[in-house]
Design a protein around this motif. Sequence first.
Motif, PDB file in Angstrom:
ATOM      1  N   ALA A 105       0.811  -1.224   0.000  1.00 50.63           N
ATOM      2  CA  ALA A 105       0.000   0.000   0.000  1.00 50.63           C
ATOM      3  C   ALA A 105       0.842   1.271   0.000  1.00 50.63           C
ATOM      4  O   ALA A 105       0.336   2.351  -0.352  1.00 50.63           O
ATOM      5  N   PHE A 106       2.125   1.142   0.365  1.00 47.18           N
ATOM      6  CA  PHE A 106       2.950   2.335   0.580  1.00 47.18           C
ATOM      7  C   PHE A 106       2.990   3.285  -0.620  1.00 47.18           C
ATOM      8  O   PHE A 106       2.763   4.488  -0.472  1.00 47.18           O
ATOM      9  N   PRO A 107       3.273   2.813  -1.858  1.00 42.78           N
ATOM     10  CA  PRO A 107       3.288   3.755  -2.983  1.00 42.78           C
ATOM     11  C   PRO A 107       1.922   4.368  -3.270  1.00 42.78           C
ATOM     12  O   PRO A 107       1.841   5.496  -3.791  1.00 42.78           O
ATOM     13  N   LEU A 108       0.857   3.668  -2.912  1.00 37.55           N
ATOM     14  CA  LEU A 108      -0.485   4.231  -3.099  1.00 37.55           C
ATOM     15  C   LEU A 108      -0.744   5.350  -2.093  1.00 37.55           C
ATOM     16  O   LEU A 108      -1.414   6.337  -2.409  1.00 37.55           O
ATOM     17  N   PRO A 114      -7.226   7.264  -2.052  1.00 39.44           N
ATOM     18  CA  PRO A 114      -8.108   7.099  -0.887  1.00 39.44           C
ATOM     19  C   PRO A 114      -8.022   5.708  -0.264  1.00 39.44           C
ATOM     20  O   PRO A 114      -7.720   4.724  -0.952  1.00 39.44           O
ATOM     21  N   LYS A 115      -8.310   5.616   1.028  1.00 43.51           N
ATOM     22  CA  LYS A 115      -8.091   4.398   1.804  1.00 43.51           C
ATOM     23  C   LYS A 115      -8.837   3.197   1.233  1.00 43.51           C
ATOM     24  O   LYS A 115      -8.259   2.111   1.088  1.00 43.51           O
ATOM     25  N   GLU A 116     -10.123   3.339   0.923  1.00 48.01           N
ATOM     26  CA  GLU A 116     -10.896   2.202   0.414  1.00 48.01           C
ATOM     27  C   GLU A 116     -10.384   1.732  -0.943  1.00 48.01           C
ATOM     28  O   GLU A 116     -10.347   0.541  -1.228  1.00 48.01           O
ATOM     29  N   GLN A 117      -9.988   2.678  -1.772  1.00 48.86           N
ATOM     30  CA  GLN A 117      -9.430   2.338  -3.086  1.00 48.86           C
ATOM     31  C   GLN A 117      -8.091   1.620  -2.928  1.00 48.86           C
ATOM     32  O   GLN A 117      -7.790   0.669  -3.656  1.00 48.86           O
ATOM     33  N   LYS A 119      -7.205  -0.207  -0.349  1.00 49.34           N
ATOM     34  CA  LYS A 119      -7.486  -1.545   0.185  1.00 49.34           C
ATOM     35  C   LYS A 119      -7.867  -2.508  -0.928  1.00 49.34           C
ATOM     36  O   LYS A 119      -7.366  -3.642  -0.987  1.00 49.34           O
ATOM     37  N   SER A 120      -8.722  -2.046  -1.827  1.00 47.49           N
ATOM     38  CA  SER A 120      -9.162  -2.884  -2.939  1.00 47.49           C
ATOM     39  C   SER A 120      -8.002  -3.233  -3.865  1.00 47.49           C
ATOM     40  O   SER A 120      -7.851  -4.387  -4.280  1.00 47.49           O
ATOM     41  N   LYS A 121      -7.167  -2.233  -4.154  1.00 51.26           N
ATOM     42  CA  LYS A 121      -6.038  -2.444  -5.064  1.00 51.26           C
ATOM     43  C   LYS A 121      -5.012  -3.395  -4.458  1.00 51.26           C
ATOM     44  O   LYS A 121      -4.497  -4.305  -5.151  1.00 51.26           O
ATOM     45  N   VAL A 122      -4.707  -3.209  -3.185  1.00 57.24           N
ATOM     46  CA  VAL A 122      -3.716  -4.065  -2.531  1.00 57.24           C
ATOM     47  C   VAL A 122      -4.194  -5.517  -2.501  1.00 57.24           C
ATOM     48  O   VAL A 122      -3.418  -6.446  -2.772  1.00 57.24           O
ATOM     49  N   GLN A 123      -5.469  -5.720  -2.194  1.00 62.54           N
ATOM     50  CA  GLN A 123      -5.996  -7.078  -2.153  1.00 62.54           C
ATOM     51  C   GLN A 123      -5.923  -7.742  -3.528  1.00 62.54           C
ATOM     52  O   GLN A 123      -5.594  -8.930  -3.646  1.00 62.54           O
ATOM     53  N   GLU A 124      -6.186  -6.969  -4.563  1.00 62.50           N
ATOM     54  CA  GLU A 124      -6.084  -7.469  -5.937  1.00 62.50           C
ATOM     55  C   GLU A 124      -4.654  -7.909  -6.254  1.00 62.50           C
ATOM     56  O   GLU A 124      -4.423  -8.963  -6.856  1.00 62.50           O
ATOM     57  N   LEU A 125      -3.681  -7.104  -5.824  1.00 60.92           N
ATOM     58  CA  LEU A 125      -2.278  -7.415  -6.080  1.00 60.92           C
ATOM     59  C   LEU A 125      -1.812  -8.619  -5.262  1.00 60.92           C
ATOM     60  O   LEU A 125      -1.013  -9.438  -5.738  1.00 60.92           O
ATOM     61  N   ILE A 126      -2.293  -8.735  -4.036  1.00 63.54           N
ATOM     62  CA  ILE A 126      -1.934  -9.883  -3.199  1.00 63.54           C
ATOM     63  C   ILE A 126      -2.394 -11.181  -3.864  1.00 63.54           C
ATOM     64  O   ILE A 126      -1.669 -12.186  -3.882  1.00 63.54           O
TER      65      ILE A 126
END
Length: 342
Positions: A105-108, A114-117, A119-126
């Motif tokens: 999440a750090f570069p985001l 925004p926080k919710e966005q 969270k969604s992006k990080v989960q997708e990458l994981i």
Amino acid sequence: MISIKNLSKIYKSKNRDDVTAVDNIDLSINQGEIFGVIGYSGAGKSTFIRLLNRLEEPTDGKIIMNEKDMTNLSNKELRNERQKIGMIFQHFNLLWSRTVFDNIAFPLEIAGIPKEQRKSKVQELIELVGLAGREDYYPSQLSGGQKQRVGIARALANDPKVLLCDEATSALDPQTTDDILDLLVSINQKLGLTIIVITHEMHVIKKICQQVAVMDNGKVIEQGEVLEVFMHPKEKTTRRFVQQVMGEQVEQSPIHYFVKNYESGKVLRLHFVGETANQAIISKLVKRFNVEINILQGNITQTKDGAYGTLYVHMDGPEEVVNEAIKYIQQTSVELEVEENA
């Protein structure tokens, strides 16, 4: 396309001679391909990749990436362009006090997402890099391969168009290396990323790259399609890299050792590429011609664009028959080199 023109980096010194780390490089890298740059330590390859996103400032030359001249950007423009260029490192460069989730999440966070966005992006990458269930782990709880997966996910956080890999597998064991290389190929196919791989391991090049440039003393001394470079290495450095994966040792090769044991016949080197690797050329020769064939040494390896193999044989028999057999081979799709008359 990435276009690199006359790129140079010279380190100035007051007390010693200047050091030219990158010397007048010209390269074109097609969009969506995996391009390898290989060289031994000190060849200038790590400096080269750091020039691409201006972690190092070039002394001369141009770098056109994402339709922008990277060498002619203001600091603000450069920050924006760097978000389109991901980078992964040999030693992971993770934040050890942050979890897997927070590292990705750090570069985001820096980009103000925004926080919710986030969270969604990080989960997708994981999910993409195969770390589901390890979101709350810290780097110290991960294996080397898992750490590199975190590094890859973090590099993809801002949806880059180019991914730079600086010796990304050299700290990993062979099986983990293959797993990470498979992941890079999958990412390349799913996301259409252009990936530039810096390495000193020919195994990495043959497994995932379509094109390769060989560096030595800051220069690109040879470049082309991986299969073509494997088949016809022109430079001594390139031949040494090819020998790494083909299992050939120059001082033990049939050219330098076996041939002196034969008083007649010829030593041949056969190149098998792609489907030709399945041809029963030896049995056909023996059945068709009155020759004796002694297999000296052979190997086969798999590149991204197909199999490549070499086979050294000693062919003996009446001279005219041996010559006829050679002409027969030359009419097939198997490439042939007459190494030396015995």
